[in-house]
Scaffold this motif. Structure first.
Motif, PDB file in Angstrom:
ATOM      1  N   THR A 145      35.029  -3.584  21.444  1.00 27.92           N
ATOM      2  CA  THR A 145      34.253  -2.807  22.527  1.00 27.92           C
ATOM      3  C   THR A 145      32.858  -3.067  22.356  1.00 27.92           C
ATOM      4  O   THR A 145      32.334  -3.444  23.520  1.00 27.92           O
ATOM      5  CB  THR A 145      34.579  -1.252  22.241  1.00 27.92           C
ATOM      6  OG1 THR A 145      35.942  -1.018  22.400  1.00 27.92           O
ATOM      7  CG2 THR A 145      33.960  -0.401  23.140  1.00 27.92           C
ATOM      8  N   CYS A 148      32.342  -6.569  24.399  1.00 32.64           N
ATOM      9  CA  CYS A 148      32.191  -6.319  25.794  1.00 32.64           C
ATOM     10  C   CYS A 148      31.338  -5.463  26.550  1.00 32.64           C
ATOM     11  O   CYS A 148      30.851  -5.763  27.497  1.00 32.64           O
ATOM     12  CB  CYS A 148      33.519  -5.581  26.046  1.00 32.64           C
ATOM     13  SG  CYS A 148      35.320  -6.877  25.736  1.00 32.64           S
ATOM     14  N   GLU A 217      37.443  -1.803  28.620  1.00 28.17           N
ATOM     15  CA  GLU A 217      37.392  -1.934  27.037  1.00 28.17           C
ATOM     16  C   GLU A 217      35.903  -1.621  26.781  1.00 28.17           C
ATOM     17  O   GLU A 217      35.627  -1.093  25.774  1.00 28.17           O
ATOM     18  CB  GLU A 217      37.653  -3.602  26.726  1.00 28.17           C
ATOM     19  CG  GLU A 217      37.478  -3.750  25.226  1.00 28.17           C
ATOM     20  CD  GLU A 217      38.443  -2.835  24.348  1.00 28.17           C
ATOM     21  OE1 GLU A 217      37.810  -2.348  23.376  1.00 28.17           O
ATOM     22  OE2 GLU A 217      39.579  -2.806  24.772  1.00 28.17           O
TER      23      GLU A 217
END
Length: 227
Positions: A145, A148, A217
């Motif tokens: 996470t 991203c 995400e």
């Protein structure tokens, strides 16, 4: 926001000093006890632990004041509440021109121009918010996470297929994200194996293959959708 580079947060401070900006060459660090204004160049703030660990906090671009803590905590009873488990270092990432202010100079300027002090409070609030977001990210978000989210903040507008700038070396990116560079590389490989993105370790761009899943995400929502 937690991976943003702060720029022109304190532009109103640019012409208030009668002293000429001083050149600090790449790699230079700064003394405690002063507030500084970055006229041009780029800085990095790093936290250094007693055991040699490092964590990149953020980057600063031109038009920003830094080391304001000497103003807010000078002679303050709350200064004793700060832990001494880490030291903090501002370092020039390139040649920089910088102006230096003593606490007394800032106080005198603030009396004549209260808007300068209000600007410092506003920019300092942004930095506190950034630190809070970093704490939450490090505490509850997965490595994937965080990677991203970092890439989502660097999407190239209008790129087709969608691409993100990977404008930091892996070791610097890992330091900013609070993980080892091997952990970062594994997270990128995980995202690639899931079909979210593809990358070449020698390229400064990452291609986003599944934008909807990628943004979910990163942020828990699709791009353009407000929760």
């Amino acid at each position: 926001m937690s991976f943003a580079e702060l720029v022109t947060q304190n532009h109103c401070w640019k012409n208030v000093s009668s002293e000429k900006p001083r050149l600090y060459t790449k790699g230079s660090t700064f003394d405690d006890g002063y507030m500084y204004f970055l006229v041009s160049g780029r800085l990095r703030l790093t936290a250094l632990s007693a055991n040699g660990g490092e964590k990149i906090i953020w980057y600063l671009g031109e038009g920003c004041c830094f080391n304001e803590i000497v103003l807010f905590l000078e002679n303050s009873e709350n200064a004793s509440l700060l832990p001494s488990t880490a030291s903090f270092r501002y370092e020039c990432m390139e040649d920089c021109y910088v102006q230096k202010f003593t606490s007394e100079q800032v106080r005198r300027l603030g009396k004549r121009h209260p808007e300068l002090l209000l600007n410092l409070c506003q920019s300092y609030s942004v930095k506190v918010a950034l630190l809070a977001q970093q704490v939450v990210s490090l505490s509850v978000e997965s490595h994937l996470t965080r990677v991203c989210k970092f890439l989502a903040s660097r999407i190239i507008p209008g790129s087709n297929p969608m691409r993100a700038r990977r404008d930091l070396p892996l070791f610097e990116m890992a330091g900013l994200l609070g993980m080892h560079r091997i952990t970062l590389y594994k997270a990128l490989r995980t995202a690639q194996s899931r079909g979210l993105l593809t990358f070449d370790k020698n390229s400064d761009e990452v291609v986003i293959l599944q934008p909807e899943t990628f943004f979910y995400e990163a942020h828990g929502t699709m791009p353009g959708v407000k929760c």
